[in-house]
Design an enzyme around this catalytic site. Sequence first.
Site, PDB file in Angstrom:
ATOM      1  NE  ARG A  86      -2.381  -1.223   3.585  1.00  0.00           N
ATOM      2  CZ  ARG A  86      -1.862  -0.426   4.487  1.00  0.00           C
ATOM      3  NH1 ARG A  86      -1.904   0.891   4.322  1.00  0.00           N
ATOM      4  NH2 ARG A  86      -1.290  -0.893   5.572  1.00  0.00           N
ATOM      5  CE1 TYR A 216       0.270  -5.799  -1.830  1.00  0.00           C
ATOM      6  CE2 TYR A 216      -0.880  -3.840  -1.039  1.00  0.00           C
ATOM      7  CZ  TYR A 216      -0.354  -5.097  -0.809  1.00  0.00           C
ATOM      8  OH  TYR A 216      -0.448  -5.658   0.437  1.00  0.00           O
ATOM      9  CE  LYS A 225      -6.380  -3.567   4.292  1.00  0.00           C
ATOM     10  NZ  LYS A 225      -6.649  -3.963   5.678  1.00  0.00           N
ATOM     11  CG  HIS A 245      -7.390  -2.868   9.982  1.00  0.00           C
ATOM     12  ND1 HIS A 245      -6.091  -2.418  10.081  1.00  0.00           N
ATOM     13  CD2 HIS A 245      -7.345  -3.885   9.099  1.00  0.00           C
ATOM     14  CE1 HIS A 245      -5.315  -3.133   9.296  1.00  0.00           C
ATOM     15  NE2 HIS A 245      -6.049  -4.034   8.696  1.00  0.00           N
ATOM     16  CB  SER A 267      -1.006  -3.818   7.821  1.00  0.00           C
ATOM     17  OG  SER A 267      -2.077  -2.935   7.601  1.00  0.00           O
ATOM     18  CB  CYS A 269       0.410  -6.755  13.867  1.00  0.00           C
ATOM     19  SG  CYS A 269       1.485  -5.338  13.649  1.00  0.00           S
ATOM     20  N   GLY A 270      -0.264 -10.103  12.683  1.00  0.00           N
ATOM     21  CA  GLY A 270      -0.732 -11.415  13.138  1.00  0.00           C
ATOM     22  C   GLY A 270      -2.243 -11.566  13.262  1.00  0.00           C
ATOM     23  CG  ASP A 294      -7.713  -7.104   6.784  1.00  0.00           C
ATOM     24  OD1 ASP A 294      -6.851  -6.764   7.621  1.00  0.00           O
ATOM     25  OD2 ASP A 294      -7.918  -6.462   5.738  1.00  0.00           O
ATOM     26  CB  SER A 384       5.067 -12.396  -1.079  1.00  0.00           C
ATOM     27  OG  SER A 384       5.588 -13.043   0.056  1.00  0.00           O
ATOM     28  NE  ARG A 385      -0.040  -8.532   1.966  1.00  0.00           N
ATOM     29  CZ  ARG A 385      -0.804  -7.946   2.901  1.00  0.00           C
ATOM     30  NH1 ARG A 385      -1.988  -8.404   3.204  1.00  0.00           N
ATOM     31  NH2 ARG A 385      -0.337  -6.891   3.561  1.00  0.00           N
TER      32      ARG A 385
HETATM   33  C1  OXD Z   1      -3.304  -4.466   5.179  1.00  0.00           C
HETATM   34  C2  OXD Z   1      -3.904  -5.665   4.564  1.00  0.00           C
HETATM   35  O1  OXD Z   1      -2.393  -3.867   4.591  1.00  0.00           O
HETATM   36  O2  OXD Z   1      -4.804  -6.252   5.181  1.00  0.00           O
HETATM   37  O3  OXD Z   1      -3.757  -4.107   6.271  1.00  0.00           O
HETATM   38  O4  OXD Z   1      -3.538  -6.033   3.443  1.00  0.00           O
HETATM   39 MN    MN Z   2      -5.412  -5.259   6.968  1.00  0.00          MN
END
Ligand code: OXD
Ligand code: MN
Length: 601
Positions: A86, A216, A225, A245, A267, A269-270, A294, A384-385
Amino acid sequence: MKNLAPAIFPPKGIGDATPANKAVLDWVHEIATLTQPENVFWCDGSEREKDFLVAESLKQNVLIELNEKKVPRSYLHRSSPNDVARVEQCTFVCTTTKEEAGPTNNWSEPGETYGKLRELLSGAMRGRTMFVIPYLMGPADSPLAKIGFEITDSKYVVLSLRIMTRMGEIALKRLGNDPSAEWNRGVHSLLDVNPERRFICHFPQDNTIISVGSGYGGNVLLSKKCLALRIGSYLARKQNWMAEHMLILGVESPEGRKHYVAAAFPSACGKTNFAMLIPPAHFQGWKVTTVGDDIGWMQIRDGRLYAVNPENGYFGVVPGTSYKSNPNAMGSIAHDTIYTNVALTDDGDVWWEGKDGEPPAHAIDWRGNEWTPQSSEKAAHPNSRFTTPMRNNPALDPDVEKGEGVPISAIIFGGRRSDTVPLVYQAFDWDHGVYLGSTMASETTAAATGAVGRVRRDPMAMLPFCGYNIGDYFQHWLDIGKQLTNPPLIFNVNWFRKGADGKFLWPGFGENMRVLKWIIDRCEGNGGALKSPIGWLPSPHDLDLAELHIDHNAVDELLGLDHEEWQKEIAAHKEFFDSLGGVVPEELQKQREQLAAGFDL
Ligand code: OXD
Ligand code: MN
């Protein structure tokens, strides 16, 4: 206007889910006239459509097919190396006045911004196909569900949105033919994926999002988001609900008592790990189930907060995901998944740092370069996602489609803090809990471009996602609390505290069940705690630490308050509130004064 009816492409019968609503057709016509695409493709979310788009994407190298035996029906996408996260500096909230966007958002004047974006979009889809995607956020029968339309020139976006949202007919049905129906307008164009021409702009007053120059996910899956959080939070305040969030999980005791908990962590952080937690052996009979990983939308019912997950899939951080850290995530991404920016092994599998087993002797890294374990570069990008349907999750909660949502017993805030903040503590009441959320901070991660590891205040983990003035957002939280007769208890956690040796003091992952159990005990009126100046703190024997090999001193450190560190922390709270330029509600200023008094400040 040119080619509004699908021409050569797509084949007959695909992409014919056009709406009856003239307002939508007029808007699509307007965007097509501006962007001049070769074709217009109405997406219906069908399997047939997916197969067709996958085949096209493979031909054009937008996707790489993975080994069907290793990861069935899954693909790898490589983004441009300049486009991997982001971009908060390119993200704008374009309210009529700057004040409405508030001190934490980049603001830009709507008229001027529309003008600039129209210029960038003019002819931008020449030679390309323009996809029109109807989608629904939230369970189909939820009063909170929202309709969105995303126009995009990216097949990767279509295929990802098909996973992340409820796409096609379901949204059109909900929209109906009412010209005044509420729906979100989203326009996305890759342009030339140039960081100089990258803007993610929100027009909350028009329920409109325009995103250009990026591919992205966080910038271009406009459902996520942009709609579910930035526009969502703006609508939530207007309509008296909450867009947060937050992950949502269910936790069930061996006796069958079930609670739902929502947790706001910044984002990377688990959140996904916590939402999919598997309790350690000592907690036999306890079960944790995932509602969302999320985003949580919450409404008031009978004096309580009820939450739904507006999404239909997970867009999670890959590195560090393993059978050790998160077996449910590994199960979820074992098939039908789109991977972005991970490494490709010689046998067509995917690999990333932190995956189980030995690294491959050779791979192609996320940029498409040769890689070996001796390489100085990482094989997978740190951000990476995976994009995977929530139905893949072995721990999916059975009530995930319940329109009214699930009743929330506890809200947890948490950040990534090496020091100062204890493992867990409980707010004295709702307003104090709002203060905990409003002052939370976290070390920055690779989820957004910029420095990593810098402590920044991230109120309610919404700093990058609150679509209006943060002072009004705090007030909205306080106002919601006044309407709750049975409010969730509020907690703060920190899994990331480090000892003097720089190592994490707490094992985290599944062992977080021990903290969750204390939270549930507190919700049920059990569970010991000591009153401290920052809130209710468990003493070591209040936490069930049986069968956990952890040093007693480490536990004392995890639960300890360091006077000097807290004096600095409280000063940082003041500095943060002051930096917001007078928008912080009086109630929160009072909370800060009370906290300071507890430390003789
Ligand atoms: C973030 C996500 O960036 O969930 O918070 O991808
Ligand atoms: Mn998020």
